[in-house]
Design an enzyme around this catalytic site. Structure first.
Site, PDB file in Angstrom:
ATOM      1  CG  HIS A  91     -15.186  -4.992   1.556  1.00 29.50           C
ATOM      2  ND1 HIS A  91     -14.831  -6.309   1.465  1.00 29.50           N
ATOM      3  CD2 HIS A  91     -14.441  -4.332   0.635  1.00 29.50           C
ATOM      4  CE1 HIS A  91     -13.904  -6.445   0.515  1.00 29.50           C
ATOM      5  NE2 HIS A  91     -13.650  -5.257   0.007  1.00 29.50           N
ATOM      6  CD  GLU A 139     -14.748  -4.410  -4.110  1.00 34.67           C
ATOM      7  OE1 GLU A 139     -13.683  -3.865  -4.389  1.00 34.67           O
ATOM      8  OE2 GLU A 139     -14.958  -4.985  -3.026  1.00 34.67           O
TER       9      GLU A 139
HETATM   10  O1  G3P Z   1     -11.883  -3.609  -1.381  1.00 39.40           O
HETATM   11  C1  G3P Z   1     -11.198  -3.944  -2.527  1.00 39.40           C
HETATM   12  C2  G3P Z   1     -11.340  -5.343  -2.882  1.00 39.40           C
HETATM   13  O2  G3P Z   1     -12.215  -6.155  -2.254  1.00 39.40           O
HETATM   14  C3  G3P Z   1     -10.782  -5.809  -4.159  1.00 39.40           C
HETATM   15  O3  G3P Z   1      -9.697  -6.562  -3.767  1.00 39.40           O
HETATM   16  O4  G3P Z   1      -7.524  -7.572  -3.996  1.00 39.40           O
HETATM   17  O5  G3P Z   1      -9.218  -7.883  -5.782  1.00 39.40           O
HETATM   18  O6  G3P Z   1      -8.142  -5.658  -5.483  1.00 39.40           O
HETATM   19  P1  G3P Z   1      -8.592  -6.934  -4.842  1.00 39.40           P
END
Ligand code: G3P
Length: 220
Positions: A91, A139
């Site tokens: 992560h 992400e």
């Molecule tokens: O692991 C999920 C993450 O990093 C995304 O976070 O708060 O943007 O949904 P968020």
């Protein structure tokens, strides 16, 4: 219908009693939809959640180590032993070295655990896919916790990640995350070719997490 993984992170709103409450909400809403909804709570809350709730539970992190003389670490086998489904790996808030990601994926394959490797751009997504995890989750770090959904703000990174993964290893499934909170963000992610989303703040920190999750899955 897709996959939703909710990372409770170390949010106060997703810890202790609140973690259990949220897990129960997830269980209830899961039973009303075809989407697969799993959670990644804090290690300290897992046992209680798994005793009380029938939802797949993932770790937020695992270390690339064997049993032995390590302090404050988590061995992959420990996840299997307590009944977890798998883990997030690498992560952006808990990065690993490439060799460590490879080690964990290989361990998970042998243990029958599900690996979700987080990545930050198309190149790292392709690199992670080459290691053969079950999932990669693209992400962009700058959108994490922003409330700005990656599926809308940067559809290209999602589309290109899906394409890159298909070329490298078409058995690997793709999730996307960062800023996802609404049903349309989720649907857009699916339309871009992903299998679903990895999200946190949009549910965990919502004023009304039940309403937020119902909205996400299209029940509201
Ligand atoms: O692991 C999920 C993450 O990093 C995304 O976070 O708060 O943007 O949904 P968020």
């Amino acid at each position: 219908m897709g996959i939703i993984v909710i990372n409770f992170k170390a949010y106060k709103e997703g810890s202790g009693k609140k973690a259990l409450e949220l897990a129960k909400i997830v269980e209830e809403i899961s039973s009303k939809v075809d989407d697969y909804i799993a959670i990644a709570p804090n290690f300290l809350d897992m046992s209680e959640i798994m005793k009380a709730v029938d939802v797949d539970v993932y770790a937020q992190h695992v270390d690339a180590i064997e049993y032995g003389s390590h302090t404050g670490r988590i061995v992959p086998e420990m996840l299997k032993d307590i009944g977890l489904k798998g883990s997030l790996i690498n992560h952006s808030e808990r990065r690993l070295k490439l060799a460590d990601i490879d080690f964990v994926i290989e361990k998970f394959r042998n243990l029958g655990l599900t690996s979700i490797v987080c990545t930050n751009n198309v190149a790292t997504t392709a690199a992670a896919a080459a290691l053969g995890p079950d999932f990669v989750a693209i992400e962009p770090p700058e959108l994490i916790g922003s409330g700005i959904p990656v599926s809308k703000a940067d559809p290209e990174i999602v589309r290109n990640s899906v394409e890159a993964v298909k070329k490298v290893n078409s058995n690997v499934k793709v999730l996307c995350g960062a800023g996802i909170s609404k049903h349309e963000d989720y649907v857009t992610a699916l339309d871009l070719g992903t299998e679903g989303v990895l999200l946190a703040s949009g549910i965990v920190k919502a004023k009304d997490p039940r309403f937020a999750l119902e909205e996400l899955v299209g029940l509201k």
